[in-house]
Write an enzyme that holds these catalytic residues in place. Structure first.
Site, short mmCIF file in Angstrom:
data_model
loop_
_atom_site.label_atom_id
_atom_site.label_comp_id
_atom_site.label_asym_id
_atom_site.label_seq_id
_atom_site.Cartn_x
_atom_site.Cartn_y
_atom_site.Cartn_z
N GLN A 130 35.51 -7.01 125.45
CA GLN A 130 35.19 -8.40 125.12
C GLN A 130 36.27 -9.00 124.25
O GLN A 130 36.62 -8.40 123.22
CB GLN A 130 33.85 -8.40 124.36
N TYR A 132 36.69 -11.97 122.08
CA TYR A 132 36.17 -13.16 121.40
C TYR A 132 36.96 -13.47 120.13
O TYR A 132 37.63 -14.46 120.02
CB TYR A 132 34.70 -12.94 121.01
N SER A 133 36.83 -12.56 119.15
CA SER A 133 37.38 -12.84 117.82
C SER A 133 38.89 -12.93 117.85
O SER A 133 39.56 -12.27 118.65
CB SER A 133 36.98 -11.73 116.85
N GLU A 247 23.47 -10.73 122.91
CA GLU A 247 23.96 -9.59 122.13
C GLU A 247 23.09 -9.38 120.89
O GLU A 247 22.72 -8.27 120.55
CB GLU A 247 25.41 -9.86 121.72
N GLU A 371 25.94 -14.05 106.60
CA GLU A 371 26.00 -15.44 106.13
C GLU A 371 25.78 -16.41 107.28
O GLU A 371 25.09 -17.43 107.14
CB GLU A 371 27.35 -15.71 105.44
#
Lengths: 387, 378, 387, 378
Positions: A130, A132-133, A247, A371
């Site tokens: 994956q 993404y980040s 997820e 957070e």
């Protein structure tokens, strides 16, 4: 006998016949079979078990048969899960394709994409990762920078990803890229491409646990065929959001309902009575929370199954479950004392305990930080202003 | 005694801080770790400690030291913690020296000069099980001829694998659980029947497991009185505990500083993450906890230095409070660093590992909170 | 003998001669003598003690003699405090005039104001109250609404204050008013006026503790002579800030260093051993924090005395001290069990315990909430951006 | 059994909620309090409970009740908690009924119809000291003629000052600290030698201190077996604990709701305070804690209803977890209401007071966390 009951009986018999005893022992996350071009079996039993399940489409029991799935109804899939749990059967195949890409393709993919990619996933032929980040965008996917330029017949991808799980072992990647720099979430697309494409390189990241399950992944003028996009151009955010939600549900439904919820019970089994009174009290208070959370997991799954869960509830599960797990492993370290500090000894199995403790610190960061989850709860459940 | 550093103490801090930041910064620890260094610290650095007069900080002037106190030792330890500098300072120059100070002139003369010179590394062998419970000391020391034979096991002996001298708590009378009947021994390196296994810990430091298989020592190896070792053992441990608290203060302070710096640099959602109020409040709370831990530690050191009867209580408070504050510092540090904090490349994880070892050393927060309760009569 | 030593000896002798034994017993906050026009003495000993101290100016030992003070040096004032503490002497006079207005006048008042108001305070003739908070502006003084219009020869005050401590018992008020509505902090002035002025009315506020130490205070066309302003027009914020800082210092230096820091020790004395293991552990962890905080209080005072304290450190002391006290009283209630729930019985002295517990909840609100203090720490000590 | 309300249960909730919100909202409590009402609840309201079939929720159909379970009782109690409705429902219809259900037909016939009809108020007399420790039961019941004489003291007996019937745990054999030798008695109002002092508590409810001075009861007053009262006592207490957890859920939920509403209305520094991220995160954490407590309580109720062997463990979890969550709810509620929360005019303080009483009732969080540890073998 009802239809379900006979399915249960057949399933039980089949599992007992086909699941090798060695595959009924608990395994670590990394002991599993992950498939893919470079996949290898740790044992003949692992191979036998995988092949038996894959032949029935039971690596993905509730996917449609035409896409390589088992075609089971939700009720049957549940029975299969229950029967596997009863015998202690391992999962035959660990796969981000099954857990993440598959559900997204089932919802957003074209018929052609489904017929092409899903069977490969079901059969463990292609191992996915994956993307993404990015270094500048951890919790903040809207800020991502990896560019995919429309070059007429292909996309030209440049940029960098981080936290790509097992990118060094994966065959293909599903990847968020920016196709319109003038927008934020609106300018993102969801691409699929082969990690063997020229211009793709990976670099494992050494973690504080001493393991390297993640990579940095670099794209240097990678050419991606135009049709390898899921959903419409600039609509990748929708796919990604769906997937993140999925997820979160998966993490919250899998990760925390299992196992012995009472840490004290586990420790007393291992070490005998917990003599330090303050530690014992803290473990008891943890166990109250853990047993309560187990009830919560059960309730959440029931609500999910019946469409009664608040859409943001997975955030609450993810938040509470990961914070609880971190606390559990802190207490586990405290109970283990200096034994639990050993990092390399055979006695400590090369520091399984401290490495698991350090690994747990990522729980509340990956898949959306605590957070971020608290912000989602504040906004979507409590409807607080400006959240 | 005012609760801040005197001018001399501030000067010591101004010396020790830059010295360790230059000679033994985090990079130094990484080098030792990545080269799989079998000593676990730099003997050269230890020599430099000696040259700067730090090894003898607690050694009386008449024994060749500088005759300073626990406040001063704590100043050095805080800088050690801040820089994660691997060093036998805590075990040798603080704990062992405290034990040896109470010994007779003969033993003082045998060991203290070597420690002051930076030649001798001393280790403390107290724990026998995975948790610190000194009163449970069970390692037997049986009379044998003019001396004793030691039989039993010890673990979590920091630097024990290379120590020239090990201070061992042993039982000469009574049973595990009793204060009476414990005796302290000074055992030399390489004693026959002593097997030592160095174990690498999570923070890359090395501690030893020791097996005493009828290790023979002569009567001169006894520190203080036979069967009367509980009091000197407690003094040694309290010195170690106050020292560990000081080192944890350094760990906590550095973890907080690097985290606050990160909050001022890292952007997320288009803003510096340090602008987010939830993180601001957590950082402010952490600051408050560390400040309070600092005060508790300083108070404990001052009471140790003035031989106050309440020193033991305040040492327990300092170890427990600083342990919790430092735990919070590294946990908040990792969380606020986000994914980057999980990487070996960033330093914050090394602080978390060191903190876990220091938390365990000489009794964890729970152990000391329980002591606070007992000392307060409940 | 040094000068200080002889001062100590004289002071000790004088106190022993002049402080009645009854005034050497601990007293509750509300048992004290508060002075003022309506002031009355609870006992002859209280009067005797007050008058003896007031005659020497020792109600305010370190104020200058010309303003009714004792004229003591800081060192002498400390010796007096120590000797009073040694004997357990009560404070002869509780007074917001001493604690709050006095220091502000000493710093910002005109010579005339000092000569007029300070001796009245020192002699306990006038009891003052503080008019800061307003219904719409609790933590946010900049938003205050009470208007003072310049009517040439007087100010015309209209508006409402809240949380005015003992306004119903006070003679005069020091009061923040808005003199310029076009500014925020810049448009505030610091007025003094007589609570007997036409248009002033008060209404006690019943608190959850069952007590009413505070009032709502209403101003309806109250005329205040022009000269009764401290500092310049529109500069009241400066005075108020100074006073708030002073108040925080006072709270942090007085409130928390005293008394038995170990709750467990106190409870064991009252009830015997704490048998519930989890409660005992929580009390032990509290006591670690309480004993550490006592060391912190000592350190803070030493630093303050030597000008080494960070200007925002009182915020940290206020935050930590009040949160600790709230926790202490929660544990005190838990240890007291059902005995501690009694609200009106003689056995419980009319519920002293639960009322003190409820009272403590205001600790982290009054004088700047915990959230405000944390914000100050973040901004002024940690220099976090945008705090 | 799915972990959400069935249709019937949802209907019950839809009935009980508006009923209590209309008939016994917080204003009702204030009226009783301000008029210094000596009963502490409204007997009219209790009659209405009966008319709606709520008093008999746990009473078997054959004894004239509706034969429902702890989930249903919890639904009513949550609404009671939400509205702070003073009522003997928990002690009479939940705890006492649970004890009486196990009694012989004679006793069931004597008491259950009165409870179902809303005529009888029953109270539970277990605690003898300031903390809940049922195994320490010491009040003596000595054989005397055909019956027993009860001697000793009880406290924290909710509604005991007006109860027609008191379920008393007494010791017929063994010593305080032993489970064996406890016997449950049903003692009628006005028994000779029984003195009752009603004590107003912080939440304005009234609980009794009771002195038994040789109170004579006949053999028919025994519930279950002589000396074998521990099991029925535990069943009764667990019913009360699960009920108290449900009531605390209502307290917590209402406290959170009113606080979140306040965050959306109150401005400070020119912004709604609900916009401040630090408060948002704390409110979200609170939400999470209450949700988890809700799940634990529902699970405990379901296990009680299915007579599951693990019900005791889950009841302890529910009481402890909900106690902590509700404590957090009222504490955060007061703090986030700022000064207004400290005034009697606002309701949040009343919730804090009620929570403190419920926390203490039938064992506090610490007591139940300790039980969780014991039941898990450590």
């Amino acid at each position: 006998m009802t239809e379900d009951a006979s399915f249960r009986a057949e399933t039980r018999a089949w599992l007992e016949a086909n699941c090798p005893p060695a595959m009924r022992q608990p395994a670590g996350f990394d002991d599993a079979y992950w498939g893919g071009r470079k996949g290898h079996f740790a044992s003949p039993e692992q191979q036998q078990w995988f092949e038996a399940m894959a032949a029935r489409g039971w690596t993905v029991p509730d996917w449609p048969k035409e896409y390589g799935g088992g075609g089971l109804s939700p009720e049957q899939a549940k029975i299969l899960r229950q029967e596997m749990a009863r015998l202690g059967c391992r999962s035959p195949l660990h796969s981000f394709g099954i857990w993440m890409l598959g559900p997204a393709l089932l919802k957003f993919g074209t018929e052609e994409q489904k017929r092409h990619y899903l069977p490969e996933i079901a059969q463990g032929k292609i191992r996915w990762c994956q993307g993404y980040s990015e270094p500048g965008a951890g919790s903040d996917l809207a800020g991502l920078q990896t560019r995919a330029e429309d070059k007429g017949d292909h996309w030209l991808v440049n940029g960098q990803k981080i936290w790509t799980s097992y990118a060094d072992k994966a065959d293909w990647i599903f990847c968020l890229v920016r196709t319109d720099p003038s927008q934020k979430q609106g300018g993102i697309s969801f691409l699929l491409f082969d990690m063997a494409s020229p211009g793709v390189s990976t670099k494992p990241i050494l973690l504080i646990s001493g393991y390297s399950p993640f990579c940095e992944t670099f794209f240097d003028n990678v050419e991606v065929p135009k049709e390898q996009i899921v959903g419409a151009v600039n609509q990748g955010w929708t796919v990604a959001k769906y997937l993140l939600g999925h997820e979160r549900e998966m993490i919250s439904s899998m990760g925390f309902a299992a196992g012995e919820p009472s840490l004290g019970h586990q420790l007393a089994g291992e070490y005998g009575p917990i003599e330090d009174p303050v530690l014992r009290a803290e473990i008891a208070l943890h166990d109250v929370d853990a047993l309560a959370f187990r009830a919560m997991s059960e309730k959440f799954l029931d609500e999910l199954k019946h469409g009664r869960a608040h859409p943001a509830q997975p955030s609450m599960m993810k938040y509470a479950g990961t914070e609880l797990n971190k606390r559990r492993l802190e207490l586990d370290m405290a109970a283990g004392g200096s034994d639990a500090l050993e990092w390399e000894s055979a006695r400590s199995e090369q520091g399984t305990r401290p490495r698991a403790w350090l690994r747990s610190k990522a729980n509340s960061i990956e898949g959306g930080t605590s957070e971020v989850q608290l912000g989602i709860i504040a906004k979507h459940i409590l409807n607080l202003p400006g959240a | 005694m005012p609760m801040f550093l005197t001018e001399d103490q501030a000067m010591l801090k101004d010396m020790a801080g830059p010295f360790l930041a230059e000679q033994a910064p985090v990079k130094h620890l990484r080098q030792l770790r990545d080269s799989n260094d079998a000593t676990g610290f730099s003997r050269d650095l230890w020599k430099q400690f000696a040259e700067m007069g730090l090894t003898g900080v607690l050694v009386p002037a008449e024994d060749g030291g500088s005759g300073l106190g626990h406040v001063e030792a704590g100043i050095v330890l805080e800088e050690i913690g801040r820089n994660l500098s691997p060093s036998p300072f805590l075990s040798s120059a603080v704990a062992a020296v405290t034990a040896l100070k109470g010994a007779d002139a003969d033993m003082r003369g045998r060991y203290l000069p070597g420690i002051v010179a930076g030649d001798t590394v001393a280790a403390i062998a107290v724990d026998e099980l995975r948790k610190h419970r000194p009163v449970e000391t069970a390692l037997r020391a049986e009379r044998s001829g003019n001396g004793f034979r030691l039989t039993g096991g010890k673990q979590f002996v920091a630097h024990g694998h290379v120590a020239d001298l090990v201070i061992v708590a042993a039982r000469t009378a009574g049973a595990a659980g009793e204060e009476q009947g414990i005796t302290l021994f000074a055992v030399d390196k390489g004693a026959a029947g002593l097997s030592v296994e160095g174990v690498r810990l999570a923070d890359s430091s090395i501690a030893a497991r020791m097996l005493f298989d009828g290790v023979a020592v002569d009567a001169g190896a006894v520190i203080g009185d036979v069967d009367g070792g509980w009091a000197p053992l407690c003094r040694m441990l309290d010195a170690g505990r106050a020292g560990a608290a000081a080192e944890m203060l350094g760990v906590a302070g550095a973890a907080m500083d690097m985290t606050v710096d990160y909050l001022k640099q890292r952007k997320q959602f288009g803003r510096l993450i340090g602008e987010f109020q939830a993180l601001q409040h957590r950082a402010a709370h952490l600051y408050s906890e560390i400040e309070i831990a600092r005060a508790a530690t300083l108070k404990a050191q001052q009471l140790l230095d003035s031989n106050d009867a309440k020193a033991d209580l305040m040492v327990a408070v300092a170890k427990a409070k600083t342990g919790r504050a430092a735990m919070l510092a590294v946990q908040e540090g990792i969380q606020m660093h986000g994914g980057m904090g999980m990487t070996d490349e960033f330093d914050i994880g090394l602080y978390m590992k060191r903190q876990r070892v220091l938390e365990e050393l000489f009794g964890d927060s729970g152990f000391h909170a329980d002591r606070v309760a007992r000392l307060n009569g409940y």
